[in-house]
Motif scaffolding. Structure first.
Motif, PDB file in Angstrom:
ATOM      1  N   PHE A 201       0.791  -0.989  11.329  1.00 44.38           N
ATOM      2  CA  PHE A 201       1.008  -1.509   9.977  1.00 44.38           C
ATOM      3  C   PHE A 201      -0.276  -2.142   9.438  1.00 44.38           C
ATOM      4  CE2 PHE A 201       2.332  -5.237   7.369  1.00 44.38           C
ATOM      5  CZ  PHE A 201       2.959  -4.564   6.332  1.00 44.38           C
ATOM      6  N   ASN A 204      -2.907   0.484   8.551  1.00 46.29           N
ATOM      7  CA  ASN A 204      -2.614   1.156   7.284  1.00 46.29           C
ATOM      8  C   ASN A 204      -3.022   0.299   6.090  1.00 46.29           C
ATOM      9  OD1 ASN A 204      -1.551   3.248   8.751  1.00 46.29           O
ATOM     10  ND2 ASN A 204       0.577   2.911   8.142  1.00 46.29           N
ATOM     11  N   ALA A 332       1.736   1.003   3.404  1.00 43.54           N
ATOM     12  CA  ALA A 332       2.319   1.151   4.745  1.00 43.54           C
ATOM     13  C   ALA A 332       3.831   0.988   4.605  1.00 43.54           C
ATOM     14  CB  ALA A 332       1.746   0.107   5.701  1.00 43.54           C
ATOM     15  N   GLY A 355       3.631   7.852  10.914  1.00 42.72           N
ATOM     16  CA  GLY A 355       4.187   6.548  11.259  1.00 42.72           C
ATOM     17  C   GLY A 355       4.969   6.583  12.548  1.00 42.72           C
TER      18      GLY A 355
END
Length: 396
Positions: A201, A204, A332, A355
């Motif tokens: 996360f 991103n 994200a 992801g």
């Protein structure tokens, strides 16, 4: 008959009033609030810039409009100074004048207050918090002033890499600001995500230009010729034009404590949203329901529907199904269903090109929570939600 009084004009207060009016159009209803009582959805504040919403366009209705719409008397800019639970009476203060107000039922929808760190420096009083539309107006005014001359870089330092801090970081970075997020934790969203998801996360968000400075905290904010100098415990210093604190919220329990209402992290209620004082209820971010504190939108909706029925004589326990939270960080895409804090879980992971999916499994092999990062994982939200047991079953 004495009125039903709601203290607080946030999402919880207005949602309850709306649900109540669906069931009872005539019972006298009064809302008392310390601000201007503009009705708005607080979650819209953290992505209003990307949505090109000016503060004056965020409100859904002022006090006068909402009073007419909900057939409710709204006392704005009014403070509840004390509660006399025995005599069902409030002491209120409006324009410096004190008076009393009787109630038949009292609902505390007083929300939560921003946690403020003790930060040194002559710039510490200029640190913004955004916990209301009024706060957001002040924050936007500072941002809007930061568009010319030496402030053209629009450097924003955010204290706190939690949900709100990350949402604001995404919104600001995508609207031409240079954002740095500081947190004592070693990862963003530390209370919601397992380490491997938090790392992905963070990566991103960093790809979008957001910078993270983790594992340290702010010691001092000093004014300078070019805005502020933010001094960290690590010895590092950052230049900022605007500083925003988003380190968390603390339920507002002061009024409840004064009335000998039991509190813990929040105002303690049972599943009827009753406190230990007769005819006094709590709802929203201030309410700790059956030991659970969930400061999110869906729990408020569940609470409001149940309490509206109870207030009209249909005794109804609140039901908490599994309620995933969508984090507003398009850089994200993230959906989180936190596992209960008292349940020990292990994480099972599945990775995708864009992801990952992480499932929180308890000792019995039951799915108790999950994290979905990226568009591919997000498609499994509904199917996974159906597998998670209710947090508060409908049958209680």
């Amino acid at each position: 008959m004495k009125p039903i009084i709601i203290v607080g004009s946030g999402m919880a207060g207005y949602t309850l009033a709306r649900e109540f009016r669906k069931l009872d159009a005539e019972q006298e209803l009064v809302m008392i609030c310390a601000d201007d009582a503009v009705n708005y959805a607080k979650p819209t504040l953290s992505n209003a810039l990307v949505g090109k919403k000016a503060p004056e366009h965020i409100g859904l209705g002022d006090a006068e409009k909402m009073s007419t719409q909900l057939n409710m008397r709204i006392e704005k800019d009014t403070w509840v100074k004390s509660i006399d639970a025995t005599n069902h009476q409030l002491v209120i203060e409006q324009q410096g004048q004190s008076s009393t107000q009787e109630y038949s039922k009292l609902i505390l929808a007083v929300g939560a207050n921003p946690i403020r760190l003790a930060i040194a420096g002559d710039g510490s009083d200029d640190i913004h918090v955004v916990n209301s539309l009024m706060d957001y107006r002040a924050f936007r005014e500072t941002l809007d002033n930061c568009t010319t001359g030496e402030c053209d870089d629009k450097r924003v330092v955010i204290l706190g890499a939690g949900l709100i801090g990350c949402e604001f970081a995404n919104d600001l970075q995508n609207t031409g600001h240079q954002v740095t997020v500081i947190d004592l934790a070693p990862q963003p969203l530390g209370r919601l995500l397992p380490n491997h998801v938090a790392q992905a996360f963070q990566e991103n968000l960093e790809e979008s230009g957001i910078k993270f400075v983790l594992g340290t905290t702010v010691e001092k904010v000093s004014k300078s010729d070019r805005g502020y100098i933010v001094s960290l415990a690590s010895g590092q210093s950052l230049q900022a034009d605007v500083v925003l604190s988003a380190i968390g919220l603390q339920p507002n329990t002061a009024l409840a404590k004064q009335a000998n209402i039991k509190t813990s992290r929040g105002v303690i209620t049972n599943t009827l949203l009753e406190t230990n004082q007769t005819d006094i209820f709590a709802i929203g971010d201030c309410a700790e329901v059956n030991g659970t504190l969930l400061p999110f939108v869906m729990p408020i909706m569940q609470q409001a529907r149940a309490l509206a029925k109870t207030l009209t004589g249909q005794t109804t326990n609140v039901h908490y199904p599994a309620m995933p939270v969508a984090v507003k960080t398009p850089a994200a895409p993230l959906t989180v269903l936190p596992a209960p804090i008292d349940v020990e879980v292990t994480w099972e992971n599945e990775e995708f090109d864009d992801g990952m999916l992480s499932k929180a499994i308890d000792a019995d092999g039951t799915l108790r929570g999950f994290v979905l990062l990226g568009a591919t994982a997000a498609k499994q939200r509904l199917a996974l939600t159906k597998l998670v047991p209710d947090l508060i079953p409908a049958s209680i």
